[in-house]
Design an enzyme around this catalytic site. Sequence first.
Site, short mmCIF file in Angstrom:
data_model
loop_
_atom_site.label_atom_id
_atom_site.label_comp_id
_atom_site.label_asym_id
_atom_site.label_seq_id
_atom_site.Cartn_x
_atom_site.Cartn_y
_atom_site.Cartn_z
N GLN A 100 0.84 -1.20 0.00
CA GLN A 100 0.00 0.00 0.00
C GLN A 100 0.87 1.25 0.00
O GLN A 100 1.65 1.50 0.93
CB GLN A 100 -0.96 0.01 1.19
CG GLN A 100 -2.03 1.11 1.01
CD GLN A 100 -3.01 1.21 2.16
OE1 GLN A 100 -2.59 1.24 3.32
NE2 GLN A 100 -4.29 1.28 1.85
N TYR A 186 -6.10 10.78 3.78
CA TYR A 186 -4.69 11.09 3.50
C TYR A 186 -4.57 11.91 2.21
O TYR A 186 -5.57 12.32 1.64
CB TYR A 186 -3.88 9.78 3.48
CG TYR A 186 -3.91 9.11 4.84
CD1 TYR A 186 -3.35 9.74 5.95
CD2 TYR A 186 -4.57 7.90 5.03
CE1 TYR A 186 -3.42 9.17 7.21
CE2 TYR A 186 -4.64 7.32 6.30
CZ TYR A 186 -4.06 7.96 7.39
OH TYR A 186 -4.13 7.39 8.63
N ARG A 233 -7.35 2.23 -3.17
CA ARG A 233 -8.31 2.13 -2.08
C ARG A 233 -8.97 3.48 -1.89
O ARG A 233 -8.28 4.51 -1.79
CB ARG A 233 -7.58 1.71 -0.80
CG ARG A 233 -8.53 1.33 0.33
CD ARG A 233 -7.81 0.72 1.52
NE ARG A 233 -8.64 -0.32 2.10
CZ ARG A 233 -8.78 -0.54 3.41
NH1 ARG A 233 -8.14 0.20 4.29
NH2 ARG A 233 -9.56 -1.50 3.86
N GLY A 322 -9.81 -6.90 8.51
CA GLY A 322 -8.70 -6.24 9.17
C GLY A 322 -8.50 -6.81 10.56
O GLY A 322 -7.74 -7.76 10.77
N ARG A 323 -9.23 -6.24 11.52
CA ARG A 323 -9.03 -6.63 12.92
C ARG A 323 -9.07 -8.13 13.17
O ARG A 323 -8.26 -8.64 13.96
CB ARG A 323 -10.03 -5.87 13.81
CG ARG A 323 -9.61 -4.40 13.98
CD ARG A 323 -10.74 -3.53 14.45
NE ARG A 323 -11.73 -3.31 13.39
CZ ARG A 323 -12.70 -2.41 13.45
NH1 ARG A 323 -12.83 -1.66 14.53
NH2 ARG A 323 -13.54 -2.26 12.45
C1 LIG Z 1 -4.66 -1.37 13.62
C2 LIG Z 1 -5.24 -0.90 12.32
C3 LIG Z 1 -4.42 -0.29 11.39
C4 LIG Z 1 -4.94 0.12 10.15
N1 LIG Z 1 -4.09 0.63 9.21
C5 LIG Z 1 -4.54 0.89 7.95
C6 LIG Z 1 -3.63 1.23 6.92
O1 LIG Z 1 -2.40 1.28 7.10
N2 LIG Z 1 -4.15 1.50 5.70
C7 LIG Z 1 -5.50 1.45 5.44
O2 LIG Z 1 -5.93 1.70 4.31
N3 LIG Z 1 -6.38 1.08 6.41
C8 LIG Z 1 -5.93 0.78 7.64
N4 LIG Z 1 -6.81 0.33 8.60
C9 LIG Z 1 -8.23 0.07 8.23
C10 LIG Z 1 -8.39 -1.42 7.83
O3 LIG Z 1 -7.72 -1.69 6.61
C11 LIG Z 1 -9.88 -1.81 7.66
O4 LIG Z 1 -10.45 -1.05 6.61
C12 LIG Z 1 -10.66 -1.61 8.94
O5 LIG Z 1 -9.98 -2.17 10.06
C13 LIG Z 1 -12.05 -2.24 8.84
O6 LIG Z 1 -12.00 -3.60 8.70
P1 LIG Z 1 -12.29 -4.58 9.95
O7 LIG Z 1 -13.63 -4.15 10.51
O8 LIG Z 1 -12.33 -5.95 9.34
O9 LIG Z 1 -11.20 -4.39 10.92
C14 LIG Z 1 -6.32 -0.05 9.85
C15 LIG Z 1 -7.14 -0.64 10.82
C16 LIG Z 1 -6.62 -1.07 12.03
C17 LIG Z 1 -7.54 -1.75 13.02
#
Ligand SMILES: Cc1cc2nc3c(=O)[nH]c(=O)nc-3n(C[C@H](O)[C@H](O)[C@H](O)COP(=O)(O)O)c2cc1C
Length: 368
Positions: A100, A186, A233, A322-323
Amino acid sequence: MSNRLFEPSALGDIALTNRIVMAPMTRARSTQPGDAPNAMNAQYYAQRASAGLIVSEATQISPQGKGYSFTPGIYSDEQVEGWRLVTRAVHDAGGRIFLQLWHVGRMSHPAFHGGDLPVAPSAVPFEGSIWMVDQETGVGGMYDCPTPRALAVEEIHAIVDDYRRAARNAIAAGFDGVEIHGANGYLLDQFLRTTSNVRTDEFGGSREKRLRFLKDVVDAVSDEVGSDKTAIRLAPFLTARGMACPDILPTILEAADYLASKQIAYLHLVEADWDDAPEFTDEFRREIRSRFTAPIIVAGKYDKARADAILESGLADLVAFGRPFVANPDLPRRLAEQLPLADFDGAALFGGSRQGYTDYKAWIPATA
Ligand SMILES: Cc1cc2nc3c(=O)[nH]c(=O)nc-3n(C[C@H](O)[C@H](O)[C@H](O)COP(=O)(O)O)c2cc1C
């Protein structure tokens, strides 16, 4: 029960073993100084390689693109070497991984820039803060950011070149492709929105002019590494961080037309992932699907049932988690076999050691 999530899939020529994507997640554990990935990061990603596709944590394309402590970069030789450890480990484990590409724009602090102001389309501050480790105490915390400085046109062209170089470096480091981070408030997102972009030159004003930076970056990256290795994205429904632009949905639909014409590898849509965010509408999903027929990835609070439903509807082709991947390195297996999911330690998300990072175990069956 639907099993679409576990069907093989593809991004152009890149075969994927399933439709599960590990969403990009900043974990802030690169080697300091130098922001270079390391063997511990490689182990973390390899543990999660049963995802059809991994999208790496956001990775700054230049020192100016940085806005949080300990995040990795993709502009120095040392960083490219570090990422080679990661891509090799993921490929050896049978996975696929995109990098990314990130420039934070105004979501940064002078402490990362030798005291200089962060940059943005316009000198408009944002609502929110960034995570930073105090150099003297070593303690991490959230910091407010000052009003950024507006970029000059020549500087914008130079940033487009930074994206191009970063994309080239990513492919040299062994990535299967790159995902341009155009979401979450961003730099690229800041150009798209009337709330953060009040320029009156060719990079701001009309929808077309607000889209110019996105188009220039997509053109540069796809020209450098191929459109089949270029993805993006976007976060249409984002309202936090001062991003509640009244024109963003039509702007993103117009972007989707452009991205479709460029035949990029995929479009990754961020849905509501915080509690007070507006929900994605089905109407918008249908609009974007009708414009963009290559793979669409969706992310945001998905579980197995919601993932099956969106794949069945045809409005998305892959689902990012993600999480759930933080504490469940073998998430695809756990979803397939309906095994319990482990919870993660929120205090270990950003920065730190192996603890809360590589020490989450794959499912161990009880011995008979
Ligand atoms: C700890 C953490 C770090 C994240 N870092 C990024 C990132 O670097 N780039 C990005 O596009 N989204 C980032 N996100 C968003 C996740 O990619 C994702 O869209 C979001 O967690 C929702 O998905 P989930 O409900 O399955 O966690 C981050 C989320 C979390 C929890």
